[in-house]
Scaffold this motif. Structure first.
Motif, short mmCIF file in Angstrom:
data_model
loop_
_atom_site.label_atom_id
_atom_site.label_comp_id
_atom_site.label_asym_id
_atom_site.label_seq_id
_atom_site.Cartn_x
_atom_site.Cartn_y
_atom_site.Cartn_z
N MET A 1 8.05 6.99 2.63
CA MET A 1 8.59 5.73 2.13
C MET A 1 9.98 5.45 2.71
SD MET A 1 7.31 5.39 -1.85
CE MET A 1 8.12 6.89 -2.41
N VAL A 2 10.79 6.50 2.88
CA VAL A 2 12.13 6.31 3.45
C VAL A 2 12.03 5.85 4.91
CG1 VAL A 2 14.22 7.51 4.17
CG2 VAL A 2 13.28 7.92 1.89
N VAL A 3 11.16 6.51 5.69
CA VAL A 3 10.98 6.13 7.09
C VAL A 3 10.49 4.69 7.20
CG1 VAL A 3 9.59 6.55 9.16
CG2 VAL A 3 10.61 8.47 7.93
N PHE A 4 9.49 4.37 6.41
CA PHE A 4 8.90 3.04 6.49
C PHE A 4 9.86 1.97 5.98
CE2 PHE A 4 5.64 -0.16 4.95
CZ PHE A 4 5.34 -0.60 6.23
N GLY A 5 10.54 2.28 4.88
CA GLY A 5 11.48 1.32 4.32
C GLY A 5 12.63 1.02 5.26
N ALA A 6 13.19 2.06 5.89
CA ALA A 6 14.32 1.87 6.80
C ALA A 6 13.93 0.99 7.99
CB ALA A 6 14.82 3.22 7.29
N VAL B 1 2.08 6.35 7.10
CA VAL B 1 0.72 6.64 6.64
C VAL B 1 0.40 8.11 6.84
CG1 VAL B 1 -1.72 6.22 7.11
CG2 VAL B 1 -0.14 4.29 6.94
N LEU B 2 0.80 8.68 7.99
CA LEU B 2 0.54 10.09 8.27
C LEU B 2 1.27 11.02 7.31
CD1 LEU B 2 0.61 10.12 12.19
CD2 LEU B 2 -1.39 10.24 10.68
N LEU B 3 2.38 10.54 6.75
CA LEU B 3 3.12 11.34 5.77
C LEU B 3 2.62 11.10 4.34
CD1 LEU B 3 6.78 10.92 7.10
CD2 LEU B 3 5.43 13.04 7.11
N VAL B 4 2.39 9.83 4.01
CA VAL B 4 2.08 9.47 2.62
C VAL B 4 0.66 9.87 2.23
CG1 VAL B 4 1.75 7.53 1.05
CG2 VAL B 4 3.77 7.62 2.50
N VAL B 5 -0.32 9.71 3.12
CA VAL B 5 -1.71 10.02 2.76
C VAL B 5 -1.89 11.49 2.39
CG1 VAL B 5 -4.06 10.15 3.65
CG2 VAL B 5 -2.73 8.07 3.99
N PRO B 6 -1.49 12.47 3.24
CA PRO B 6 -1.59 13.87 2.79
C PRO B 6 -0.65 14.17 1.62
CG PRO B 6 -0.46 13.76 4.90
CD PRO B 6 -1.02 12.40 4.64
N GLY C 1 0.81 -1.21 0.00
CA GLY C 1 0.00 0.00 0.00
C GLY C 1 0.84 1.26 0.00
N ILE C 2 1.92 1.26 0.77
CA ILE C 2 2.77 2.45 0.86
C ILE C 2 3.56 2.66 -0.42
CG2 ILE C 2 4.79 3.44 2.02
CD1 ILE C 2 2.36 3.67 3.74
N PHE C 3 4.22 1.62 -0.91
CA PHE C 3 5.17 1.80 -2.01
C PHE C 3 4.52 1.85 -3.39
CE2 PHE C 3 8.02 0.49 1.37
CZ PHE C 3 9.12 1.31 1.16
N VAL C 4 3.46 1.06 -3.61
CA VAL C 4 2.81 1.10 -4.93
C VAL C 4 1.99 2.37 -5.09
CG1 VAL C 4 1.18 -0.04 -6.47
CG2 VAL C 4 2.77 -1.42 -5.13
N ALA C 5 1.07 2.61 -4.14
CA ALA C 5 0.23 3.81 -4.25
C ALA C 5 1.05 5.08 -4.03
CB ALA C 5 -0.90 3.73 -3.22
N GLY C 6 2.01 5.04 -3.10
CA GLY C 6 2.76 6.24 -2.77
C GLY C 6 3.68 6.72 -3.89
N SER C 7 4.34 5.78 -4.55
CA SER C 7 5.32 6.21 -5.56
C SER C 7 4.69 6.53 -6.91
CB SER C 7 6.38 5.11 -5.74
OG SER C 7 5.78 3.89 -6.11
N LEU C 8 3.41 6.21 -7.11
CA LEU C 8 2.77 6.46 -8.40
C LEU C 8 2.79 7.94 -8.79
CD1 LEU C 8 1.23 5.40 -10.83
CD2 LEU C 8 -0.87 5.50 -9.49
#
Length: 319
Positions: A149-154, A288-293, A111-118
């Motif tokens: 994505m960086v925070v979550f990936g790390a 989520v709090l960073l990627v959604v907005p 959810g984070i990487f596919v939707a976020g990086s689009l």
């Protein structure tokens, strides 16, 4: 199926365009999240990526057979190159990349990487092709997405062994889907025609894959698992998902339709925790709090709203 599609077109043509687009965008987010959760469950239990790909593309290809046989109804100017881009970037290669990534990384990563990086890839493509510079609000949104994505990936790479492999595959899948979105916008295809092209082309590409690798788990897996995945992969994601996403693009425009992606990380994380028992870490909450907005800003849709409202106001005043 053509009669059913015609009835649906008559139904939503009588409803205001904004409502149709909004409902289609919401449906696309729900279906996308459900597909991600179902895919993670499938590849970690009784089925593999190839088996799920068969169910995702062969089932809707068969359902849409009457539509793709009506070649006379298709736009004359649809080129082979555009067809290839639709199939390669929105069909089997995209699906196999996501399903392979789901073997390594949890659903929340998807959810984070596919939707976020689009929107990030879309903005980069616009800059490379047409030198289009994003508005400051959009740049802020893209920065929030990248930070999330960086925070979550790390954190995720330390918590889940091999998750980085899945995350890289998810980024590649998002790149493919951004190309599909741009290719569909200029194709002249209706949503149902687009779904027919993607699924038929993908089903044909599956034939050599099946000859080489086969799909043995379709016969050994419990019938209930196969039936549920056929419903989720083939009917929901492979058929309805493509259609409602295409309707959202047609009714709202690509930027505002992309706002639906802002719901996907939240829905997938919640569904993964509830249905798959995936842990909800502090890093996931921060991401989520960073990627959604960030998705809401980075799609460019919010920057377009003031301009549309201003133009509408000017039109009313001049009238």
């Amino acid at each position: 199926m053509p009669a059913f599609a015609f009835s649906l077109r008559r139904l939503y043509s009588s409803i205001p365009s904004l409502w149709v687009g909004a409902l289609a965008a919401l449906a696309a987010a729900l279906i996308g999240s459900g597909w991600q959760i179902a895919s993670r469950h499938g590849v970690t239990t009784t089925l593999g990526p190839v088996e799920l790909a068969v169910l995702r593309y062969a089932v809707p290809a068969l359902v849409l057979t009457p539509l793709w046989l009506r070649r006379s109804a298709w736009p004359v100017g649809l080129s082979r190159l555009r067809c290839a881009l639709l199939v390669l970037c929105g069909g089997l290669p995209f699906g196999l990349v996501v399903l392979a990534g789901a073997q390594w990384a949890p659903a929340a990563h998807m959810g984070i990487f596919v939707a976020g990086s689009l929107p990030v890839f879309t903005a980069l493509g616009g800059w490379m092709v047409s030198r289009e510079r994003p508005a400051p609000s959009r740049l802020l949104g893209l920065a929030l997405i990248v930070a999330g994505m960086v925070v979550f990936g790390a954190a995720g790479w330390r918590a889940v062994e091999g998750a980085w492999r899945g995350d890289l595959l998810f980024l590649l899948a998002a790149l493919l889907w951004s190309v599909y979105t741009l290719a569909f916008r200029g194709s002249g295809l209706t949503p149902w025609q687009g779904a027919a092209v993607v699924n038929l082309g993908s089903a044909l590409l599956l034939l050599p894959v099946l000859l080489v690798a086969g799909a043995p788990r379709l016969l050994s897996a419990p019938w209930a698992d196969v039936a549920w995945q056929a419903l989720g992969q083939g009917v929901a994601a492979g058929l309805l998902g493509l259609v409602v996403y295409s309707v959202a693009i047609a009714r709202l425009g690509a930027a505002r339709a992309a706002l639906s992606a802002a719901l996907v990380p939240l829905l997938t994380a919640a569904g993964g925790a509830w249905l798959l028992g995936e842990p909800v870490s502090g890093a996931l909450v921060v991401a989520v709090l960073l990627v959604v907005p960030g998705l809401a800003l980075g799609s460019g849709a919010l920057a377009q709203l003031p301009r549309r409202q201003s133009a509408n106001g000017t039109g009313r005043e001049s009238a």
